[in-house]
Design an enzyme around this catalytic site. Sequence first.
Site, PDB file in Angstrom:
ATOM      1  N   SER A 112      -0.287   3.018   2.025  1.00 36.92           N
ATOM      2  CA  SER A 112       0.382   3.851   1.024  1.00 36.92           C
ATOM      3  C   SER A 112       0.294   5.330   1.362  1.00 36.92           C
ATOM      4  O   SER A 112      -0.680   5.792   1.959  1.00 36.92           O
ATOM      5  CB  SER A 112      -0.248   3.610  -0.346  1.00 36.92           C
ATOM      6  OG  SER A 112       0.210   4.568  -1.280  1.00 36.92           O
ATOM      7  N   TYR A 136       6.426   7.779   0.072  1.00 36.75           N
ATOM      8  CA  TYR A 136       7.040   8.280  -1.150  1.00 36.75           C
ATOM      9  C   TYR A 136       7.714   9.575  -0.745  1.00 36.75           C
ATOM     10  O   TYR A 136       7.025  10.564  -0.451  1.00 36.75           O
ATOM     11  CB  TYR A 136       5.975   8.570  -2.213  1.00 36.75           C
ATOM     12  CG  TYR A 136       5.495   7.369  -2.991  1.00 36.75           C
ATOM     13  CD1 TYR A 136       6.397   6.502  -3.599  1.00 36.75           C
ATOM     14  CD2 TYR A 136       4.134   7.117  -3.158  1.00 36.75           C
ATOM     15  CE1 TYR A 136       5.953   5.412  -4.351  1.00 36.75           C
ATOM     16  CE2 TYR A 136       3.694   6.026  -3.907  1.00 36.75           C
ATOM     17  CZ  TYR A 136       4.608   5.180  -4.499  1.00 36.75           C
ATOM     18  OH  TYR A 136       4.167   4.112  -5.236  1.00 36.75           O
ATOM     19  N   THR A 162       9.753   3.903  -0.384  1.00 36.79           N
ATOM     20  CA  THR A 162       9.755   3.346  -1.740  1.00 36.79           C
ATOM     21  C   THR A 162      10.675   4.165  -2.636  1.00 36.79           C
ATOM     22  O   THR A 162      10.501   5.378  -2.781  1.00 36.79           O
ATOM     23  CB  THR A 162       8.319   3.329  -2.307  1.00 36.79           C
ATOM     24  OG1 THR A 162       7.519   2.493  -1.461  1.00 36.79           O
ATOM     25  CG2 THR A 162       8.294   2.775  -3.723  1.00 36.79           C
ATOM     26  N   LYS A 244      12.188   0.017  -0.022  1.00 37.76           N
ATOM     27  CA  LYS A 244      11.422  -0.806  -0.970  1.00 37.76           C
ATOM     28  C   LYS A 244      11.903  -0.540  -2.390  1.00 37.76           C
ATOM     29  O   LYS A 244      12.066   0.619  -2.787  1.00 37.76           O
ATOM     30  CB  LYS A 244       9.931  -0.484  -0.848  1.00 37.76           C
ATOM     31  CG  LYS A 244       9.020  -1.303  -1.771  1.00 37.76           C
ATOM     32  CD  LYS A 244       7.549  -1.115  -1.378  1.00 37.76           C
ATOM     33  CE  LYS A 244       6.589  -1.978  -2.171  1.00 37.76           C
ATOM     34  NZ  LYS A 244       6.163  -1.399  -3.434  1.00 37.76           N
ATOM     35  N   HIS A 268       7.962  -3.374  -7.860  1.00 37.75           N
ATOM     36  CA  HIS A 268       6.698  -2.634  -7.921  1.00 37.75           C
ATOM     37  C   HIS A 268       5.686  -3.385  -8.783  1.00 37.75           C
ATOM     38  O   HIS A 268       4.852  -2.783  -9.471  1.00 37.75           O
ATOM     39  CB  HIS A 268       6.957  -1.237  -8.502  1.00 37.75           C
ATOM     40  CG  HIS A 268       6.081  -0.154  -7.933  1.00 37.75           C
ATOM     41  ND1 HIS A 268       6.503   0.746  -7.017  1.00 37.75           N
ATOM     42  CD2 HIS A 268       4.780   0.168  -8.178  1.00 37.75           C
ATOM     43  CE1 HIS A 268       5.533   1.596  -6.722  1.00 37.75           C
ATOM     44  NE2 HIS A 268       4.467   1.258  -7.408  1.00 37.75           N
TER      45      HIS A 268
HETATM   46  C1  FNR Z   1       1.167  -0.452  -6.274  1.00 32.85           C
HETATM   47  N1  FNR Z   1       2.384  -0.468  -5.593  1.00 32.85           N
HETATM   48  C2  FNR Z   1       2.720   0.580  -4.755  1.00 32.85           C
HETATM   49  N2  FNR Z   1       3.881   0.530  -4.043  1.00 32.85           N
HETATM   50  C3  FNR Z   1       4.195   1.519  -3.182  1.00 32.85           C
HETATM   51  O1  FNR Z   1       5.238   1.452  -2.556  1.00 32.85           O
HETATM   52  N3  FNR Z   1       3.324   2.560  -2.999  1.00 32.85           N
HETATM   53  C4  FNR Z   1       2.159   2.676  -3.681  1.00 32.85           C
HETATM   54  O2  FNR Z   1       1.404   3.616  -3.491  1.00 32.85           O
HETATM   55  C5  FNR Z   1       1.854   1.673  -4.623  1.00 32.85           C
HETATM   56  N4  FNR Z   1       0.734   1.754  -5.388  1.00 32.85           N
HETATM   57  C6  FNR Z   1       0.355   0.694  -6.183  1.00 32.85           C
HETATM   58  C7  FNR Z   1      -0.849   0.746  -6.873  1.00 32.85           C
HETATM   59  C8  FNR Z   1      -1.268  -0.363  -7.607  1.00 32.85           C
HETATM   60  C9  FNR Z   1      -2.571  -0.303  -8.337  1.00 32.85           C
HETATM   61  C10 FNR Z   1      -0.473  -1.534  -7.646  1.00 32.85           C
HETATM   62  C11 FNR Z   1      -0.948  -2.768  -8.380  1.00 32.85           C
HETATM   63  C12 FNR Z   1       0.724  -1.559  -6.998  1.00 32.85           C
HETATM   64  C13 FNR Z   1       3.261  -1.642  -5.679  1.00 32.85           C
HETATM   65  C14 FNR Z   1       2.891  -2.667  -4.632  1.00 32.85           C
HETATM   66  O3  FNR Z   1       3.236  -2.229  -3.351  1.00 32.85           O
HETATM   67  C15 FNR Z   1       3.612  -3.998  -4.860  1.00 32.85           C
HETATM   68  O4  FNR Z   1       4.998  -3.769  -4.986  1.00 32.85           O
HETATM   69  C16 FNR Z   1       3.118  -4.738  -6.090  1.00 32.85           C
HETATM   70  O5  FNR Z   1       1.729  -4.612  -6.250  1.00 32.85           O
HETATM   71  C17 FNR Z   1       3.473  -6.212  -5.962  1.00 32.85           C
HETATM   72  O6  FNR Z   1       3.167  -6.892  -7.100  1.00 32.85           O
HETATM   73  P1  FNR Z   1       1.814  -7.741  -7.321  1.00 32.85           P
HETATM   74  O7  FNR Z   1       1.524  -8.501  -6.042  1.00 32.85           O
HETATM   75  O8  FNR Z   1       0.777  -6.740  -7.664  1.00 32.85           O
HETATM   76  O9  FNR Z   1       2.226  -8.578  -8.462  1.00 32.85           O
END
Ligand code: FNR
Length: 371
Positions: A112, A136, A162, A244, A268
């Site tokens: 990330s 991002y 993303t 994404k 997400h």
């Molecule tokens: C995320 N996700 C996320 N996505 C992204 O592109 N950059 C990021 O920094 C983050 N940060 C983030 C923090 C936390 C705490 C969570 C739970 C999720 C989204 C992540 O990449 C992904 O899309 C989801 O977590 C997928 O869903 P599940 O497996 O958590 O249900």
Amino acid sequence: KVPELPMSYGELERRAEQVMPPELWSYVAGGAGDERTQNANVTAFERWGLMPRMLAGAAERDLSTELFGRRLPTPLMLAPVGVIGLCDLAEGRGDLVTARAAAATGVPMIASTLSQDPMEDVARELGDTPGWFQLYPPNDPELTESLVRRAEAAGYSAIVVTLDTLTLGWRPRDLSLASFPQLKGQCLANYFSDPVFRSRLAVPPEEDPEAATGHWAMIFGNQRLTWDDLAWLRSLTSLPVLLKGICSPEDARRAVDGGVDGLYCSNHGGRQANGGLPALDCLPEVVDAAGEVPVVFDSGVRGAPDVVKALALGARAVAVGRPYSYGLAVGGQAGVEHVLRCLLAELDLTLAIDGYASTASLTRGDLRPVR
Ligand code: FNR
């Protein structure tokens, strides 16, 4: 198997809630609004079932997949999780610990932008295991370019842009507890170490972290990005670029026409917008619109049968977010490895018992709607 680690997702989640500080738990476990979309992401998988086949010659299984000319040993990936650093409850070095677990299991990691340690340090821990950098795109084109240049130089092999977080979602749990780690200056190492970011500040972040964090809050998202900016984003790197947050077939087509190398179908994990479709329900149309362009999927995957279903619906690889975050909180590096190994072992067993010799051969025709 590590003896004390939970063997089911339900137990993993319970244990994570017990050990994580309440603010961190609410940040990781929570989602947008009343979390109906987040919950629907999970239950969407219950509407599909895999047709079991007997005597099908699946004594040896091939779990591998191919992405951007590289064969990966399994179709599983670690989704980018912005506060994974903090899920290492002992030291707050979760990005590095996760990268070590990725290296130990061969499961690729998507690192990330919101990391506790600079992307270069995370990449070093990955060694030969593929790492992708999740971007991002900030409201500062030069900073965007700088982050991409650094990711290339650090050895990441793809850039995941993303698009569903050009602004943060409405998350009642976090609003109640005021739990926004970034606003405390956490998980901003990629910004604070960046020469362009630093050049925007009157004094270095080490001297005035509050001012640096304030500047970050101003530039984090850019709601003015449109499809007209895709050509510019694409031009930033010769690495494969994935978008994404793509859930609509029209967006998928625009992205493919704009020359992206991969689509990442995800909402997400239900953290951004409530009231939308479960991500799994969007996957088949995105896959159809993508044509030859590979589609990565996440959101709601909790066990190996979910991985099977997403693959059968056309995903080339499937990522998990919360499951490994909880693994890290509960068991450190061993916890992440445990979560990944359990998923992979159950995946292999599912294929063996249901008579499928490879993940790549799964098709939509192997699924039936559950009535
Ligand atoms: C995320 N996700 C996320 N996505 C992204 O592109 N950059 C990021 O920094 C983050 N940060 C983030 C923090 C936390 C705490 C969570 C739970 C999720 C989204 C992540 O990449 C992904 O899309 C989801 O977590 C997928 O869903 P599940 O497996 O958590 O249900």
